[in-house]
Motif scaffolding. Structure first.
Motif, PDB file in Angstrom:
ATOM      1  N   GLN A 150      43.298  36.205 -24.231  1.00 38.32           N
ATOM      2  CA  GLN A 150      44.211  37.343 -24.373  1.00 38.32           C
ATOM      3  C   GLN A 150      45.514  36.911 -25.055  1.00 38.32           C
ATOM      4  O   GLN A 150      46.053  37.631 -25.907  1.00 38.32           O
ATOM      5  N   ASP A 151      46.026  35.695 -24.686  1.00 39.89           N
ATOM      6  CA  ASP A 151      47.233  35.185 -25.344  1.00 39.89           C
ATOM      7  C   ASP A 151      46.999  35.030 -26.839  1.00 39.89           C
ATOM      8  O   ASP A 151      47.868  35.364 -27.664  1.00 39.89           O
ATOM      9  N   ARG A 152      45.856  34.522 -27.206  1.00 43.68           N
ATOM     10  CA  ARG A 152      45.570  34.306 -28.629  1.00 43.68           C
ATOM     11  C   ARG A 152      45.400  35.631 -29.365  1.00 43.68           C
ATOM     12  O   ARG A 152      45.756  35.741 -30.549  1.00 43.68           O
ATOM     13  N   GLN A 153      44.873  36.624 -28.694  1.00 37.82           N
ATOM     14  CA  GLN A 153      44.782  37.945 -29.319  1.00 37.82           C
ATOM     15  C   GLN A 153      46.173  38.546 -29.541  1.00 37.82           C
ATOM     16  O   GLN A 153      46.437  39.189 -30.584  1.00 37.82           O
ATOM     17  N   ASP A 154      47.096  38.299 -28.599  1.00 37.61           N
ATOM     18  CA  ASP A 154      48.476  38.766 -28.767  1.00 37.61           C
ATOM     19  C   ASP A 154      49.157  38.021 -29.917  1.00 37.61           C
ATOM     20  O   ASP A 154      49.953  38.613 -30.673  1.00 37.61           O
ATOM     21  N   ILE A 155      48.865  36.715 -30.044  1.00 40.99           N
ATOM     22  CA  ILE A 155      49.432  35.949 -31.159  1.00 40.99           C
ATOM     23  C   ILE A 155      48.917  36.512 -32.486  1.00 40.99           C
ATOM     24  O   ILE A 155      49.685  36.696 -33.454  1.00 40.99           O
ATOM     25  N   TYR A 156      47.629  36.823 -32.528  1.00 35.83           N
ATOM     26  CA  TYR A 156      47.043  37.381 -33.756  1.00 35.83           C
ATOM     27  C   TYR A 156      47.690  38.719 -34.110  1.00 35.83           C
ATOM     28  O   TYR A 156      48.007  38.980 -35.282  1.00 35.83           O
ATOM     29  N   ALA A 157      47.894  39.547 -33.093  1.00 35.06           N
ATOM     30  CA  ALA A 157      48.530  40.839 -33.344  1.00 35.06           C
ATOM     31  C   ALA A 157      49.952  40.655 -33.868  1.00 35.06           C
ATOM     32  O   ALA A 157      50.397  41.375 -34.775  1.00 35.06           O
ATOM     33  N   SER A 169      58.053  36.888 -36.229  1.00 27.88           N
ATOM     34  CA  SER A 169      58.336  35.449 -36.225  1.00 27.88           C
ATOM     35  C   SER A 169      57.676  34.786 -35.017  1.00 27.88           C
ATOM     36  O   SER A 169      57.299  35.443 -34.037  1.00 27.88           O
ATOM     37  N   TYR A 170      57.576  33.449 -35.081  1.00 33.47           N
ATOM     38  CA  TYR A 170      57.020  32.705 -33.956  1.00 33.47           C
ATOM     39  C   TYR A 170      57.863  32.914 -32.702  1.00 33.47           C
ATOM     40  O   TYR A 170      57.338  33.020 -31.587  1.00 33.47           O
ATOM     41  N   GLY A 171      59.173  32.958 -32.862  1.00 32.60           N
ATOM     42  CA  GLY A 171      60.042  33.158 -31.708  1.00 32.60           C
ATOM     43  C   GLY A 171      59.805  34.489 -31.035  1.00 32.60           C
ATOM     44  O   GLY A 171      59.773  34.585 -29.800  1.00 32.60           O
ATOM     45  N   ALA A 172      59.628  35.536 -31.827  1.00 32.71           N
ATOM     46  CA  ALA A 172      59.387  36.875 -31.259  1.00 32.71           C
ATOM     47  C   ALA A 172      58.039  36.929 -30.554  1.00 32.71           C
ATOM     48  O   ALA A 172      57.906  37.542 -29.483  1.00 32.71           O
ATOM     49  N   ALA A 210      56.531  34.378 -29.180  1.00 31.88           N
ATOM     50  CA  ALA A 210      56.659  33.565 -27.966  1.00 31.88           C
ATOM     51  C   ALA A 210      57.309  34.350 -26.850  1.00 31.88           C
ATOM     52  O   ALA A 210      56.891  34.272 -25.678  1.00 31.88           O
ATOM     53  N   VAL A 211      58.337  35.138 -27.139  1.00 33.99           N
ATOM     54  CA  VAL A 211      58.993  35.942 -26.101  1.00 33.99           C
ATOM     55  C   VAL A 211      58.025  36.964 -25.528  1.00 33.99           C
ATOM     56  O   VAL A 211      57.999  37.227 -24.314  1.00 33.99           O
ATOM     57  N   GLY A 212      57.186  37.512 -26.377  1.00 39.27           N
ATOM     58  CA  GLY A 212      56.256  38.550 -25.918  1.00 39.27           C
ATOM     59  C   GLY A 212      55.210  38.049 -24.941  1.00 39.27           C
ATOM     60  O   GLY A 212      54.757  38.806 -24.069  1.00 39.27           O
TER      61      GLY A 212
END
Length: 370
Positions: A50-57, A64-67, A69-71
């Motif tokens: 699920q984390d990786r799916q959120d990263i993909y989205a 950005s990577y920072g945004a 990461a916060v999510g």
């Protein structure tokens, strides 16, 4: 199956319990060397699918990577490494990234011995020619190579390399030199000895307290190692240093022969190393009173069925089976042969001695007093 194996059940009993064939259980035990593989589970802090799916989205939304990461409540560096190792922003796919993470987490990985031939050669030499245990080898390496961090290994890694990861001739050869010569790890079993009592035997409870804490040298434990055709040798282990003395019994293991041989061996020691002798209830020590009179060494006897009260001697007798296998005629070994075996054991580093040898530990007590 592994639960039954840990309880000490036989292969046949395990096969009946789990409803499979004997060969199936034997095959699995041999494949894993008798060591149960750890249960595979994802670490709670590892990225989930699920984390990786959120990263993909987030990548698709050009965040950005920072945004990102916060999510998902992660650090920016975690997101950066995850994306970089899985194709970058343009080629990142959550399903493939999750499968790659599972592959990277698989165990066992390549053994350290497979990547360091010098270390492997040192371990093989100590196993084959010096008969050291993996634990002795692991703790002696820092002393032998104090400035080479590459010459370090855990004793459990050595065992696992022998039992699990090694294949072919390497495995068949080196497992022969382990203490128990077994091709896979087996659960510990308990022994149960029953022996009769000797007349006029002084109980172990009367032994001086200084012998129990091993602080003072000169307290010994003794026993016989038996062979075929009635052959035997006498073993003596000093409790403070674990120093070993072996005595041939060319005239048999009768009480008179044992008493005379032990007396000849003990009287060669300095008086400060003659304080007490602990024995079991074996009939070979029926002449203990005559032995004590000749040597000035009192003999104390363990209760029947308590071999652990002579733990140093029991352990030494087990080590001696590397040189004096069960079922062999021990009368073929003369005193010179036994002295050579004793020297080998006395030059091995021991865990209980902080990885010094029995000879190194006993040597200061042999120096003449000023």
């Amino acid at each position: 199956m592994w639960w039954w194996h840990r309880q000490g059940a036989t292969v046949a009993a395990i096969a009946r319990s789990v409803g499979v064939s004997y060969r199936a259980v034997e095959g699995v035990l041999n494949e894993y060397g008798g060591i149960a593989p750890p249960a595979r589970r994802r670490h709670p802090q590892a990225l989930s699918l699920q984390d990786r799916q959120d990263i993909y989205a987030g990548l698709q939304a050009r965040r950005s990577y920072g945004a990102i990461a916060v999510g998902i409540c992660r650090s920016t560096s975690t997101i950066s490494r995850e994306v970089r190792r899985n194709g970058g922003r343009e080629h990142y796919r959550p399903q493939q990234a999750d499968q790659a993470a599972v592959r990277r987490a698989r165990r066992p990985k390549t053994s350290k011995l497979a990547t360091r031939p010098v270390l492997a050669a040192f371990i093989a030499d100590r196993l084959r020619h010096h008969r050291w245990s993996p634990r002795q080898i692991a703790h002696r390496l820092p002393r032998e190579f104090p400035h080479d961090e590459g010459m370090r290994i855990c004793h459990e890694t050595i065992y696992r390399s022998l039992y699990v990861q090694s294949r072919g001739e390497f495995r068949r050869e080196l497992t022969r030199y382990l203490r128990r010569r077994q091709p896979r790890r087996r659960p510990h079993t308990r022994t149960n000895e029953t022996r009769g009592r000797l007349p006029d035997a002084v109980p172990l409870s009367d032994r001086p307290a200084e012998a129990a804490d091993r602080a003072v040298p000169g307290h010994w434990e003794g026993d016989l190692v038996l062979g075929s055709h009635g052959s035997a040798i006498a073993t003596l282990v000093e409790r403070h240093s674990r120093f070993v003395l072996l005595a041939a019994l060319p005239h048999g293991k009768t009480a008179d022969a044992v008493a005379d041989t032990l007396a000849q061996t003990i009287t060669r020691l300095p008086h400060r190393l003659r304080r007490s002798l602990t024995w079991d209830q074996g009939k070979e020590m029926a002449q203990h009173a005559r032995f004590s009179l000749a040597t000035g060494l009192p003999v104390y006897f363990c209760p029947p069925g308590t071999p652990w009260l002579r733990g140093s001697n029991e352990n030494t007798n087990r080590l001696l089976r590397d040189f004096l296998p069960k079922g062999t005629d021990l009368s073929q070994h003369n005193q010179n042969d036994l002295d050579t075996i004793a020297d080998t054991l006395n030059s091995r580093p021991r865990w209980t001695l902080n990885w010094t040898t029995p000879a190194e530990t006993l040597h200061p007590t042999l120096a003449p007093t000023p």
